[in-house]
Design a protein around this motif. Sequence first.
Motif, PDB file in Angstrom:
ATOM      1  N   ALA A  30       0.872  -1.181   0.000  1.00  0.00           N
ATOM      2  CA  ALA A  30       0.000   0.000   0.000  1.00  0.00           C
ATOM      3  C   ALA A  30       0.905   1.226   0.000  1.00  0.00           C
ATOM      4  O   ALA A  30       1.867   1.286   0.782  1.00  0.00           O
ATOM      5  N   PHE A  31       0.642   2.148  -0.891  1.00  0.00           N
ATOM      6  CA  PHE A  31       1.458   3.367  -0.920  1.00  0.00           C
ATOM      7  C   PHE A  31       0.614   4.545  -1.379  1.00  0.00           C
ATOM      8  O   PHE A  31      -0.413   4.384  -2.040  1.00  0.00           O
ATOM      9  N   GLN A  32       1.098   5.716  -1.010  1.00  0.00           N
ATOM     10  CA  GLN A  32       0.394   6.963  -1.352  1.00  0.00           C
ATOM     11  C   GLN A  32       1.295   7.802  -2.225  1.00  0.00           C
ATOM     12  O   GLN A  32       2.522   7.853  -2.025  1.00  0.00           O
ATOM     13  N   ILE A  33       0.693   8.468  -3.191  1.00  0.00           N
ATOM     14  CA  ILE A  33       1.429   9.464  -3.982  1.00  0.00           C
ATOM     15  C   ILE A  33       0.410  10.423  -4.605  1.00  0.00           C
ATOM     16  O   ILE A  33      -0.681   9.989  -5.006  1.00  0.00           O
ATOM     17  N   PRO A  34       0.724  11.716  -4.659  1.00  0.00           N
ATOM     18  CA  PRO A  34      -0.232  12.636  -5.285  1.00  0.00           C
ATOM     19  C   PRO A  34      -0.340  12.360  -6.786  1.00  0.00           C
ATOM     20  O   PRO A  34       0.659  12.020  -7.435  1.00  0.00           O
ATOM     21  N   SER A  35      -1.547  12.516  -7.294  1.00  0.00           N
ATOM     22  CA  SER A  35      -1.768  12.273  -8.732  1.00  0.00           C
ATOM     23  C   SER A  35      -1.839  13.570  -9.517  1.00  0.00           C
ATOM     24  O   SER A  35      -1.611  13.579 -10.722  1.00  0.00           O
ATOM     25  N   ALA A  36      -2.181  14.671  -8.866  1.00  0.00           N
ATOM     26  CA  ALA A  36      -2.306  15.938  -9.595  1.00  0.00           C
ATOM     27  C   ALA A  36      -2.198  17.125  -8.638  1.00  0.00           C
ATOM     28  O   ALA A  36      -2.590  17.032  -7.475  1.00  0.00           O
ATOM     29  N   TYR A  37      -1.664  18.220  -9.191  1.00  0.00           N
ATOM     30  CA  TYR A  37      -1.604  19.481  -8.447  1.00  0.00           C
ATOM     31  C   TYR A  37      -2.886  20.247  -8.728  1.00  0.00           C
ATOM     32  O   TYR A  37      -3.277  20.428  -9.880  1.00  0.00           O
ATOM     33  N   LEU A  38      -3.589  20.683  -7.669  1.00  0.00           N
ATOM     34  CA  LEU A  38      -4.874  21.366  -7.840  1.00  0.00           C
ATOM     35  C   LEU A  38      -4.822  22.829  -7.402  1.00  0.00           C
ATOM     36  O   LEU A  38      -5.835  23.512  -7.417  1.00  0.00           O
ATOM     37  N   GLY A  39      -3.635  23.267  -6.959  1.00  0.00           N
ATOM     38  CA  GLY A  39      -3.520  24.616  -6.390  1.00  0.00           C
ATOM     39  C   GLY A  39      -3.939  25.693  -7.379  1.00  0.00           C
ATOM     40  O   GLY A  39      -3.887  25.502  -8.591  1.00  0.00           O
ATOM     41  N   ARG A  40      -4.323  26.828  -6.854  1.00  0.00           N
ATOM     42  CA  ARG A  40      -4.809  27.911  -7.709  1.00  0.00           C
ATOM     43  C   ARG A  40      -3.657  28.620  -8.421  1.00  0.00           C
ATOM     44  O   ARG A  40      -3.811  29.129  -9.510  1.00  0.00           O
ATOM     45  N   THR A  41      -2.458  28.649  -7.788  1.00  0.00           N
ATOM     46  CA  THR A  41      -1.314  29.278  -8.449  1.00  0.00           C
ATOM     47  C   THR A  41      -0.777  28.302  -9.495  1.00  0.00           C
ATOM     48  O   THR A  41      -0.557  27.140  -9.168  1.00  0.00           O
ATOM     49  N   PRO A  42      -0.588  28.723 -10.756  1.00  0.00           N
ATOM     50  CA  PRO A  42      -0.049  27.796 -11.758  1.00  0.00           C
ATOM     51  C   PRO A  42       1.228  27.129 -11.238  1.00  0.00           C
ATOM     52  O   PRO A  42       2.068  27.786 -10.621  1.00  0.00           O
ATOM     53  N   ARG A  43       1.338  25.833 -11.489  1.00  0.00           N
ATOM     54  CA  ARG A  43       2.403  25.052 -10.853  1.00  0.00           C
ATOM     55  C   ARG A  43       3.815  25.615 -11.078  1.00  0.00           C
ATOM     56  O   ARG A  43       4.581  25.750 -10.111  1.00  0.00           O
ATOM     57  N   PRO A  44       4.202  25.995 -12.326  1.00  0.00           N
ATOM     58  CA  PRO A  44       5.576  26.483 -12.496  1.00  0.00           C
ATOM     59  C   PRO A  44       5.817  27.738 -11.662  1.00  0.00           C
ATOM     60  O   PRO A  44       6.875  27.914 -11.072  1.00  0.00           O
ATOM     61  N   PHE A  45       4.770  28.616 -11.579  1.00  0.00           N
ATOM     62  CA  PHE A  45       4.905  29.848 -10.819  1.00  0.00           C
ATOM     63  C   PHE A  45       4.996  29.511  -9.323  1.00  0.00           C
ATOM     64  O   PHE A  45       5.799  30.095  -8.585  1.00  0.00           O
ATOM     65  N   ASP A  96      -6.961  10.036  -0.696  1.00  0.00           N
ATOM     66  CA  ASP A  96      -6.761  10.025   0.761  1.00  0.00           C
ATOM     67  C   ASP A  96      -6.544  11.410   1.365  1.00  0.00           C
ATOM     68  O   ASP A  96      -6.404  11.532   2.588  1.00  0.00           O
ATOM     69  N   GLY A  97      -6.488  12.445   0.532  1.00  0.00           N
ATOM     70  CA  GLY A  97      -6.343  13.806   1.072  1.00  0.00           C
ATOM     71  C   GLY A  97      -5.066  14.018   1.869  1.00  0.00           C
ATOM     72  O   GLY A  97      -4.985  14.940   2.680  1.00  0.00           O
ATOM     73  N   ALA A  98      -4.046  13.178   1.617  1.00  0.00           N
ATOM     74  CA  ALA A  98      -2.841  13.219   2.456  1.00  0.00           C
ATOM     75  C   ALA A  98      -1.973  14.464   2.262  1.00  0.00           C
ATOM     76  O   ALA A  98      -1.111  14.728   3.084  1.00  0.00           O
ATOM     77  N   CYS A  99      -2.202  15.206   1.173  1.00  0.00           N
ATOM     78  CA  CYS A  99      -1.309  16.343   0.881  1.00  0.00           C
ATOM     79  C   CYS A  99      -2.006  17.690   0.964  1.00  0.00           C
ATOM     80  O   CYS A  99      -1.524  18.667   0.385  1.00  0.00           O
ATOM     81  N   GLY A 100      -3.165  17.736   1.617  1.00  0.00           N
ATOM     82  CA  GLY A 100      -3.863  19.010   1.748  1.00  0.00           C
ATOM     83  C   GLY A 100      -4.601  19.393   0.474  1.00  0.00           C
ATOM     84  O   GLY A 100      -4.632  18.636  -0.499  1.00  0.00           O
ATOM     85  N   PRO A 101      -5.196  20.604   0.476  1.00  0.00           N
ATOM     86  CA  PRO A 101      -6.111  20.993  -0.599  1.00  0.00           C
ATOM     87  C   PRO A 101      -5.448  21.270  -1.946  1.00  0.00           C
ATOM     88  O   PRO A 101      -6.129  21.300  -2.967  1.00  0.00           O
ATOM     89  N   ASP A 102      -4.135  21.478  -1.975  1.00  0.00           N
ATOM     90  CA  ASP A 102      -3.486  21.820  -3.251  1.00  0.00           C
ATOM     91  C   ASP A 102      -3.191  20.604  -4.124  1.00  0.00           C
ATOM     92  O   ASP A 102      -2.755  20.753  -5.270  1.00  0.00           O
ATOM     93  N   TYR A 103      -3.401  19.406  -3.587  1.00  0.00           N
ATOM     94  CA  TYR A 103      -3.083  18.202  -4.357  1.00  0.00           C
ATOM     95  C   TYR A 103      -4.215  17.190  -4.277  1.00  0.00           C
ATOM     96  O   TYR A 103      -4.888  17.079  -3.243  1.00  0.00           O
TER      97      TYR A 103
END
Length: 150
Positions: free
Chosen positions: A74-89, A132-139
């Motif tokens: 069993a392992f966890q990893i984020p699948s996508a960045y959801l933050g409002r600031t564009p990821r490169p910025f 699993d919401g392990a990385c907070g609202p930005d992911y």
Amino acid sequence: MDIADSMVSLARRYNRYGERCKYHVNKSDNLGLFADDTFDFVYSLIVLQHLEPRFGKRYIAEFVRVLKPGGVVAFQIPSAYLGRTPRPFARLLRGLSSKVIRPLMEMYCIPPAEVFEVVAGAGAQMIRIFNDGACGPDYESCHYVVYKPR
Ligand SMILES: C[S@@+](CC[C@H](N)C(=O)[O-])C[C@H]1O[C@@H](n2cnc3c(N)ncnc32)[C@H](O)[C@@H]1O
């Protein structure tokens, strides 16, 4: 297992299970310190997200290699960045702030399709995936449960 001596030292200091529990420092990009088919269960939480995907994927394949047939990873990893600031910025801002405020904590995502590919390539079966919401609202963070056939 951890890459940091300090984390493993603390784990040994707080160990409540005597010889039943062993802690290892591993600074390599693989799990070569363990033989094939060693463990019944492998678990990883909020670690792979700090590794570049090429290393994260290698570790996922290694989790399967060191797992006994009939065992579960069993392992966890984020699948996508959801933050409002564009990821490169966002990365640039974090990089700049790390120079003056605090060290940069690297965060990486791996899309589920790529995780599925690695798991299948390693000879295992995906049996469950859930957010699993392990990385907070930005992911968007995924937990994967994988079975190694006998
Ligand atoms: C957020 S902590 C999570 C620790 C623990 N898994 C938990 O849930 O409390 C992330 C850990 O990953 C470790 N780490 C980072 N890169 C690693 C690597 N390549 N191999 C092993 N551990 C690593 C760090 O040293 C740190 O202890």
